[in-house]
Design a protein around this motif. Structure first.
Motif, PDB file in Angstrom:
ATOM      1  N   VAL A   1       0.766  -1.299  -0.047  1.00 27.99           N
ATOM      2  CA  VAL A   1       0.059  -0.016  -0.079  1.00 27.99           C
ATOM      3  C   VAL A   1       0.768   0.999   0.091  1.00 27.99           C
ATOM      4  CG1 VAL A   1      -1.533   1.379   1.404  1.00 27.99           C
ATOM      5  CG2 VAL A   1      -1.881  -1.119   0.932  1.00 27.99           C
ATOM      6  N   GLY A   2       1.866   1.533   0.796  1.00 24.13           N
ATOM      7  CA  GLY A   2       2.727   2.151   0.695  1.00 24.13           C
ATOM      8  C   GLY A   2       3.339   3.096  -0.972  1.00 24.13           C
ATOM      9  N   ALA A   3       3.313   1.492  -1.215  1.00 19.72           N
ATOM     10  CA  ALA A   3       4.850   1.821  -2.064  1.00 19.72           C
ATOM     11  C   ALA A   3       3.842   2.208  -3.797  1.00 19.72           C
ATOM     12  CB  ALA A   3       4.986   0.585  -2.764  1.00 19.72           C
ATOM     13  N   SER A   4       2.575   1.532  -3.893  1.00 20.74           N
ATOM     14  CA  SER A   4       1.289   2.059  -4.542  1.00 20.74           C
ATOM     15  C   SER A   4       0.924   3.587  -4.244  1.00 20.74           C
ATOM     16  CB  SER A   4      -0.224   1.424  -3.919  1.00 20.74           C
ATOM     17  OG  SER A   4       0.357   0.039  -4.421  1.00 20.74           O
ATOM     18  N   LEU A   5       1.814   4.112  -2.803  1.00 18.57           N
ATOM     19  CA  LEU A   5       0.787   5.481  -2.725  1.00 18.57           C
ATOM     20  C   LEU A   5       1.876   6.276  -2.746  1.00 18.57           C
ATOM     21  CD1 LEU A   5      -1.370   5.432   0.533  1.00 18.57           C
ATOM     22  CD2 LEU A   5      -2.227   5.769  -1.575  1.00 18.57           C
TER      23      LEU A   5
ATOM     24  N   ALA B   1      -2.398   6.895 -11.867  1.00 20.00           N
ATOM     25  CA  ALA B   1      -2.458   7.473 -10.370  1.00 20.00           C
ATOM     26  C   ALA B   1      -3.820   6.670  -9.542  1.00 20.00           C
ATOM     27  CB  ALA B   1      -2.087   8.355 -10.687  1.00 20.00           C
ATOM     28  N   CYS B   2      -4.710   7.031 -10.469  1.00 23.78           N
ATOM     29  CA  CYS B   2      -6.002   7.089  -9.949  1.00 23.78           C
ATOM     30  C   CYS B   2      -6.419   5.319  -9.247  1.00 23.78           C
ATOM     31  CB  CYS B   2      -7.628   6.997 -11.255  1.00 23.78           C
ATOM     32  SG  CYS B   2      -7.339   9.272 -11.274  1.00 23.78           S
ATOM     33  N   VAL B   3      -6.069   4.301 -10.543  1.00 18.78           N
ATOM     34  CA  VAL B   3      -5.657   3.279 -10.007  1.00 18.78           C
ATOM     35  C   VAL B   3      -4.896   2.256  -8.905  1.00 18.78           C
ATOM     36  CG1 VAL B   3      -4.927   0.597 -11.217  1.00 18.78           C
ATOM     37  CG2 VAL B   3      -6.322   2.551 -12.699  1.00 18.78           C
ATOM     38  N   LEU B   4      -3.330   3.175  -8.700  1.00 22.41           N
ATOM     39  CA  LEU B   4      -2.674   2.531  -7.466  1.00 22.41           C
ATOM     40  C   LEU B   4      -3.602   3.260  -6.550  1.00 22.41           C
ATOM     41  CD1 LEU B   4       0.938   3.420  -9.211  1.00 22.41           C
ATOM     42  CD2 LEU B   4       0.016   1.158  -8.274  1.00 22.41           C
ATOM     43  N   GLY B   5      -4.079   4.191  -6.683  1.00 19.12           N
ATOM     44  CA  GLY B   5      -4.636   4.702  -5.236  1.00 19.12           C
ATOM     45  C   GLY B   5      -5.721   3.702  -4.857  1.00 19.12           C
ATOM     46  N   ALA B   6      -6.400   3.871  -5.805  1.00 17.33           N
ATOM     47  CA  ALA B   6      -7.676   3.223  -5.686  1.00 17.33           C
ATOM     48  C   ALA B   6      -7.421   1.813  -4.617  1.00 17.33           C
ATOM     49  CB  ALA B   6      -9.101   2.911  -7.023  1.00 17.33           C
ATOM     50  N   VAL B   7      -6.480   1.014  -5.109  1.00 20.99           N
ATOM     51  CA  VAL B   7      -6.196  -0.191  -4.549  1.00 20.99           C
ATOM     52  C   VAL B   7      -5.825  -0.014  -3.137  1.00 20.99           C
ATOM     53  CG1 VAL B   7      -4.175  -2.009  -4.981  1.00 20.99           C
ATOM     54  CG2 VAL B   7      -5.757  -1.214  -6.855  1.00 20.99           C
ATOM     55  N   ALA B   8      -4.940   1.050  -3.124  1.00 16.14           N
ATOM     56  CA  ALA B   8      -4.035   1.138  -1.961  1.00 16.14           C
ATOM     57  C   ALA B   8      -5.351   1.502  -0.901  1.00 16.14           C
ATOM     58  CB  ALA B   8      -3.773   2.241  -1.822  1.00 16.14           C
ATOM     59  N   VAL B   9      -6.223   2.397  -1.350  1.00 18.79           N
ATOM     60  CA  VAL B   9      -7.889   2.606  -0.010  1.00 18.79           C
ATOM     61  C   VAL B   9      -8.720   0.941   0.225  1.00 18.79           C
ATOM     62  CG1 VAL B   9     -10.344   3.328  -0.188  1.00 18.79           C
ATOM     63  CG2 VAL B   9      -7.966   4.929  -0.850  1.00 18.79           C
ATOM     64  N   ALA B  10      -8.736   0.654  -0.949  1.00 17.61           N
ATOM     65  CA  ALA B  10      -9.511  -0.796  -1.172  1.00 17.61           C
ATOM     66  C   ALA B  10      -8.448  -1.587   0.316  1.00 17.61           C
ATOM     67  CB  ALA B  10      -9.770  -1.886  -2.257  1.00 17.61           C
ATOM     68  N   ALA B  11      -7.510  -1.664   0.293  1.00 14.52           N
ATOM     69  CA  ALA B  11      -6.825  -2.824   1.070  1.00 14.52           C
ATOM     70  C   ALA B  11      -6.376  -1.702   2.831  1.00 14.52           C
ATOM     71  CB  ALA B  11      -4.840  -3.098   0.596  1.00 14.52           C
ATOM     72  N   ALA B  12      -6.648  -0.767   2.724  1.00 20.07           N
ATOM     73  CA  ALA B  12      -6.098  -0.404   3.860  1.00 20.07           C
ATOM     74  C   ALA B  12      -7.153   1.489   4.893  1.00 20.07           C
ATOM     75  CB  ALA B  12      -5.541   0.187   4.229  1.00 20.07           C
TER      76      ALA B  12
ATOM     77  N   THR C   1      -7.830   5.215   3.591  1.00 19.89           N
ATOM     78  CA  THR C   1      -7.324   6.392   3.640  1.00 19.89           C
ATOM     79  C   THR C   1      -6.377   6.748   4.053  1.00 19.89           C
ATOM     80  OG1 THR C   1      -9.187   7.877   5.341  1.00 19.89           O
ATOM     81  CG2 THR C   1      -9.691   7.605   2.522  1.00 19.89           C
ATOM     82  N   LEU C   2      -5.820   6.474   3.841  1.00 16.30           N
ATOM     83  CA  LEU C   2      -4.094   6.671   4.046  1.00 16.30           C
ATOM     84  C   LEU C   2      -3.177   7.788   3.528  1.00 16.30           C
ATOM     85  CD1 LEU C   2      -2.641   3.554   3.933  1.00 16.30           C
ATOM     86  CD2 LEU C   2      -2.907   4.997   6.089  1.00 16.30           C
ATOM     87  N   GLY C   3      -2.771   9.026   4.466  1.00 10.91           N
ATOM     88  CA  GLY C   3      -3.018  10.234   4.163  1.00 10.91           C
ATOM     89  C   GLY C   3      -1.422  10.309   4.010  1.00 10.91           C
ATOM     90  N   PHE C   4      -1.028  11.020   3.692  1.00  9.36           N
ATOM     91  CA  PHE C   4       0.931  12.414   3.525  1.00  9.36           C
ATOM     92  C   PHE C   4       2.122  10.974   2.491  1.00  9.36           C
ATOM     93  CE2 PHE C   4      -2.121  13.946   6.000  1.00  9.36           C
ATOM     94  CZ  PHE C   4      -1.580  15.534   5.569  1.00  9.36           C
ATOM     95  N   VAL C   5       1.806   9.651   2.210  1.00 13.62           N
ATOM     96  CA  VAL C   5       2.258   8.945   2.402  1.00 13.62           C
ATOM     97  C   VAL C   5       2.563   9.672   1.066  1.00 13.62           C
ATOM     98  CG1 VAL C   5       2.966   6.563   1.332  1.00 13.62           C
ATOM     99  CG2 VAL C   5       1.998   6.787   3.798  1.00 13.62           C
TER     100      VAL C   5
END
Length: 323
Positions: A60-64, A232-243, A245-249
């Motif tokens: 998730v961090g790598a994607s964001l 960017a949209c798809v990477l953010g969506a996958v990260a959000v689906a997993a964990a 809304t993580l900000g600032f990464v």
């Protein structure tokens, strides 16, 4: 160790940080591993509970981080971030709607809901900000992010009470629900998206030039911009689906990479992936161990640490413009 590895801190920081995350948390496991009576139980805790959680945090961090790099290069603005301009909120709105309306929905489908929401919100933002300056896109993104957050709040108010606590914890940005299913789903998407985004970084050079220079060089900047936005949209969506809304990464990882590595986009791909993974894993570790046995969401820790850094970035950028 060669010079390239020495000059890339993320290469030698990832293994010890991952090991630290596996051995520390709400309970101290290193001493229990040395105890024969508890060793088997602790090994199961590490392999079945913590390992999926740590790996999901890294992915998730790598994607964001990569999503932040793509957006910052696209907008030519170092303050662009998936969580600031509404990408994460659009994905979160779609995922929350799916979780509340379809309570038996498989986690495998959540990234698709997130992609639909993030692409829709980003398309709306792109249409609203066409022909305007890059700072206008950021400002409109902040407004859109607030609107989407308000819509998420409306959904929560209308939801059933027993599901409210679970969704609220997820929205705070937590890896507590990470399991083998979430890991496999996130890993499947990441195996495609992260290499593809790294390859895209190799073609971002023309975006660093002004539009006239790019056209004179024959670069197809329109296609590159579209691919940046979509990725960017798809990477953010996958990260959000997993964990959640993580900000600032996505904001901090590219800045750390630019400080420690050559600032060209084609040379920042791997460092951004590494520093994004490190930020997410460390935030989860602090959340698990700081007030143990109480566990704080990683998103809360990122907000506590990220907001002061974000303010410093704003002041630094304003000082550069005023110089």
């Amino acid at each position: 160790m060669n010079r390239r590895a020495i000059m890339a801190p993320y290469l030698w920081l990832l293994p010890p940080v991952m090991g630290l995350c596996l051995l520390n948390g709400s309970i101290e496991t290193l001493s229990l591993l040395l105890d024969d009576s508890h060793r088997q139980l602790i090994v199961r805790v590490i392999s079945e509970l913590r390992l999926p959680r740590v790996l999901v945090a890294a992915l998730v961090g790598a994607s964001l981080g990569m999503a932040g790099l793509l957006l910052q290069t696209l907008t030519r603005n170092p303050l662009a971030d998936p969580g600031i301009i509404g990408v994460n909120q659009g994905a979160a709105l779609a995922v929350v709607a799916g979780m509340l309306i379809l309570p038996d929905l498989s986690p495998h489908w959540l990234p698709l809901f997130g992609v639909l929401g993030s692409v829709t919100s980003m398309a709306l933002l792109w249409l609203l900000s066409r022909g305007t300056a890059a700072i206008a896109l950021i400002l409109m993104g902040v407004g859109l992010s607030s609107l989407l957050s308000a819509l998420i709040g409306c959904l929560l108010i209308l939801s059933e009470t027993q599901r409210l606590a679970m969704v609220m914890t997820w929205l705070a940005g937590s890896f507590a629900t990470a399991n083998d299913t979430v890991l496999l789903t996130t890993l499947g998407w990441s195996l495609v998206l992260l290499p593809a985004s790294w390859l895209l970084c190799q073609r971002l050079g023309p975006l660093m030039l002004d539009p006239l220079s790019s056209r004179m060089l024959g670069a197809r900047t329109g296609t590159i911009e579209f691919l940046c936005l979509l990725m960017a949209c798809v990477l953010g969506a996958v990260a959000v689906a997993a964990a959640g809304t993580l900000g600032f990464v996505g904001l901090l990882a590219p800045h750390i990479a630019r400080r420690l590595h050559p600032p060209q986009p084609e040379k920042l791909g791997l460092p951004v992936l590494g520093y994004g993974a490190l930020l997410a894993m460390l935030a989860d570790l602090l959340g698990r161990s700081l007030l143990a046995p109480v566990q704080l969401p990683a998103g809360l820790m990122l907000a506590i640490l990220g907001v002061p850094l974000f303010i410093l970035l704003l002041l630094w950028q304003q000082r550069i413009r005023g110089a």
